[in-house]
Design a protein around this motif. Structure first.
Motif, short mmCIF file in Angstrom:
data_model
loop_
_atom_site.label_atom_id
_atom_site.label_comp_id
_atom_site.label_asym_id
_atom_site.label_seq_id
_atom_site.Cartn_x
_atom_site.Cartn_y
_atom_site.Cartn_z
N PRO A 1 40.13 -6.59 31.49
CA PRO A 1 38.80 -6.90 31.36
C PRO A 1 37.73 -6.54 32.63
N PRO A 2 38.45 -6.57 34.18
CA PRO A 2 38.06 -5.58 34.87
C PRO A 2 38.15 -4.36 34.36
N GLY A 3 39.93 -3.44 34.66
CA GLY A 3 40.05 -2.97 34.71
C GLY A 3 38.58 -2.00 33.43
N ARG A 4 39.35 -2.15 32.66
CA ARG A 4 37.94 -1.78 31.86
C ARG A 4 36.06 -1.71 31.95
N THR A 5 36.38 -2.79 32.37
CA THR A 5 34.47 -3.20 32.59
C THR A 5 34.30 -1.85 34.04
N ALA A 6 35.48 -1.42 35.51
CA ALA A 6 35.25 -0.60 36.22
C ALA A 6 35.23 0.69 35.48
N GLU A 7 35.88 1.01 34.16
CA GLU A 7 35.91 2.45 33.39
C GLU A 7 34.24 2.47 32.92
N ALA A 8 34.15 1.55 32.45
CA ALA A 8 32.24 1.41 32.25
C ALA A 8 31.34 1.94 32.97
N ALA A 9 31.79 0.73 33.92
CA ALA A 9 30.53 1.13 34.70
C ALA A 9 31.22 2.50 35.72
N GLN A 10 32.09 3.36 36.16
CA GLN A 10 32.49 4.21 36.53
C GLN A 10 31.36 5.48 35.17
N ARG A 11 32.02 5.74 33.91
CA ARG A 11 31.29 6.57 33.05
C ARG A 11 29.61 6.83 32.73
N SER B 1 24.20 4.39 28.59
CA SER B 1 25.27 4.07 29.53
C SER B 1 26.57 3.52 28.80
N TYR B 2 27.71 3.08 29.47
CA TYR B 2 28.66 2.34 28.44
C TYR B 2 29.54 1.25 29.12
N ARG B 3 29.76 0.34 27.98
CA ARG B 3 30.31 -1.04 28.03
C ARG B 3 31.67 -1.21 27.79
N TYR B 4 31.83 -2.49 28.09
CA TYR B 4 33.23 -3.22 28.11
C TYR B 4 32.88 -3.98 26.75
N ASP B 5 33.80 -3.65 25.56
CA ASP B 5 33.20 -4.69 23.82
C ASP B 5 34.87 -5.47 24.12
N ARG B 6 34.91 -6.25 24.78
CA ARG B 6 36.39 -7.49 24.37
C ARG B 6 36.66 -6.96 23.02
N SER B 7 35.72 -7.53 22.23
CA SER B 7 36.31 -7.87 21.16
C SER B 7 37.45 -6.61 20.75
N VAL B 8 36.72 -5.70 20.93
CA VAL B 8 37.96 -4.67 20.67
C VAL B 8 38.97 -4.00 21.37
N ASP B 9 38.84 -4.33 22.68
CA ASP B 9 39.54 -4.03 24.26
C ASP B 9 38.80 -2.94 23.92
N ALA B 10 37.62 -1.65 24.35
CA ALA B 10 37.03 -0.40 24.55
C ALA B 10 35.93 -0.37 24.74
N VAL B 11 36.17 0.95 26.06
CA VAL B 11 34.95 1.02 26.05
C VAL B 11 33.86 2.13 25.36
N LEU B 12 32.75 1.65 25.13
CA LEU B 12 31.61 1.66 23.96
C LEU B 12 30.17 2.96 24.88
N ALA B 13 30.18 3.96 24.51
CA ALA B 13 28.52 4.27 24.77
C ALA B 13 27.53 3.76 24.02
N VAL B 14 26.36 3.77 24.64
CA VAL B 14 25.66 2.41 24.77
C VAL B 14 24.39 4.24 23.66
N PRO B 15 23.82 4.84 22.83
CA PRO B 15 23.26 5.20 22.64
C PRO B 15 21.58 5.51 23.43
N ARG B 16 21.43 6.89 23.98
CA ARG B 16 20.19 6.62 24.19
C ARG B 16 19.11 6.90 23.48
N GLU B 17 18.51 6.46 23.35
CA GLU B 17 16.89 6.12 22.35
C GLU B 17 16.52 7.57 22.59
N ALA B 18 16.28 7.91 21.23
CA ALA B 18 15.76 9.40 21.05
C ALA B 18 14.44 9.32 21.67
#
Length: 487
Positions: free
Chosen positions: A14-24, A217-234
């Motif tokens: 989680p800390p590594g993936r969280t950092a990745e999400a923060a960088q992206r 933005s991006y966030r780390y989803d612990r349930s799927v152990d992946a960094v996921l994109a948060v879509p921008r509102e239209a």
């Protein structure tokens, strides 16, 4: 023990993936920041037009062709170097004869040396003379080339100062081509100059809406152990893109008016185009997503580093900005670029015996009205001429049967050589209101001033000057030219 190691490894993710999400997320925010600073970046650079005299080539000197060793004469032979020593006090028998022979031989050798020196000097002098002639000829050619280049630059400068269509177009095309684009923006720009109205039309390719990150933005989803994109509102995506194209339009005005060293532009038309693929047809399309017209007086009143770009272009310049750029929803340009493009205006031969096209300025006002009616008919409009003196300010009425964009247009045709005054444009607007028309069209063989364009901005008025008229005639196969005869 193995389970403990595996548990620690899982807890390290989680800390590594969280950092990745923060960088992206930071990368996305940085790109949005760059897009928002396009206009500010342009304002930070001093814009000034090219002084064409600085393009004059510095006179060059032909390189020396004479060897330094050849510049100085060689010293001639000296007799003292040849004369033999005379016999001493104690002379042997025959010494006088031997000395006489040596002296004669020395005299012969001295004479030969003098002759060789003379021949060598003649050769050296000829070599120097030939080299100097070559250097003079090289210098003459350099001077001629420099004078020819200076003459071309001077002629170019005079043409710009005299508002020559091709020269001014070239001047601003080069000025804008020198501007670097941020990121991966397209660089295609087209410039057209209308001398009758001192108007510069600018058509620029814009990046499409994909230039704005679709991810907020991006966030780390612990349930799927992946960094996921948060879509921008239209609506946010659309807002950011509209801010971008508004900035690009204002930047273009800043560059054009700032580059106008010779004071030949009073009005600028900006059309922002996007080249993309229509997903419904698969064909390449180039819709106009922003269009505006601005006068120098309007622009100089702006404080560019304190305004909201979209509010400025929409409310101050009455610009049309696509409401749905993500759908490539086009807007109607305030002036089609082809009506100002010098390439659409055929070269005019001032010798009437060679160019048989009719000179519009030699028509009668009635004939000119008929030509305008003929042109509008060929453009697909239904037209009706009004009788002179009983038109209420209307020369022709045209009907466009198309839904939404069509309607009733009142037309005035002015066969003039002087600039149409703003009062004529104001009168046309009054006629439009009185007649309940959709649009008013004023067509002239001359041009319009910035005050007329400023008044027409945001109103259902279309001003067609001499250049646009010739372009329309050319497009619809009506032979025409406009030649101002010397008085």
């Amino acid at each position: 023990m193995g389970r403990s190691i595996e548990g620690r490894a899982r807890s390290d993710r989680p800390p590594g993936r969280t950092a990745e999400a923060a960088q992206r997320t930071a990368a996305v925010e940085e790109r949005v920041r760059v897009l928002g600073d396009i206009l500010a970046g342009a304002l930070a650079i001093d814009v000034h037009g090219t002084d064409l005299r600085t393009l004059r080539r510095t006179p060059r000197r032909a390189p020396p062709t004479v060897s330094p060793a050849d510049l100085e004469a060689r010293p001639g032979p000296v007799w003292d170097a040849f004369v033999p020593h005379p016999p001493g006090r104690f002379r042997w028998w025959g010494a006088e004869r031997r000395f006489a022979r040596r002296l004669a031989d020395a005299e012969d050798r001295f004479a030969e040396a003098i002759e060789r020196h003379r021949a060598a000097e003649d050769t050296r002098r000829e070599r120097v003379a030939r080299a100097l002639r070559d250097q003079i000829e090289q210098q003459r050619r350099l001077d001629e080339a420099t004078a020819e280049q200076h003459a071309r630059i001077d002629a170019y400068e005079r043409a710009v100062e005299n508002r020559d269509r091709a020269a001014v177009t070239r001047y601003f095309q080069k000025a804008l081509d020198r501007v670097t684009e941020p990121l991966d923006f397209p660089r295609r720009r087209r410039v057209g100059y209308v001398p009758e109205s001192m108007l510069l039309a600018l058509e620029c390719d814009l990046p499409d809406v994909s230039v704005v990150p679709a991810e907020a933005s991006y966030r780390y989803d612990r349930s799927v152990d992946a960094v996921l994109a948060v879509p921008r509102e239209a609506h946010e995506l659309r807002r950011l893109y509209q801010q971008l194209v508004a900035q690009l339009a204002l930047r273009a005005l800043h560059l054009v008016f700032g580059s106008d060293r010779y004071g030949v532009v009073d009005t600028v038309v900006f059309n922002g185009m996007v080249e993309s693929v229509d997903l419904t047809t698969g064909q390449t399309v180039r819709p106009c997503l922003i269009t505006l017209r601005a006068t120098r007086e309007q622009f100089q009143a702006l404080v560019l580093d304190q305004l909201d770009p979209v509010a400025c272009v929409r409310h101050y310049f009455a610009a049309e900005v696509s409401r749905h750029p993500e759908e490539l929803q086009p807007v109607e340009p305030v002036l089609e670029f082809d009506l100002a493009d010098p390439r659409t205006i055929e070269a005019i031969d001032v010798i009437s015996e060679i160019d048989s096209r009719p000179n519009l300025l030699e028509l009668s006002p009635e004939s000119f009205e008929h030509l305008v009616q003929n042109l509008l008919t060929r453009m697909g409009l239904e037209t009706r001429l009004f009788r002179s003196g009983n038109d209420g300010g209307i020369d022709c009425v045209a009907y466009d049967p198309r839904p939404i964009t069509g309607g009733k247009f009142v037309v005035q045709a002015k066969l003039w050589t002087r600039t149409v005054p703003p009062s004529a444009v104001r009168d046309l607007f009054g006629t439009v209101l009185d007649a309940g028309a959709t649009k008013g069209i004023l067509i002239t063989t001359s041009g319009f001033g910035p005050t007329s364009y400023q008044f027409a901005t945001g109103k259902p008025l279309q001003l067609i000057d001499g250049t646009a008229l010739l372009s329309l005639c050319h497009t619809h196969n009506i032979p025409a030219r406009i030649i101002h005869r010397a008085s």
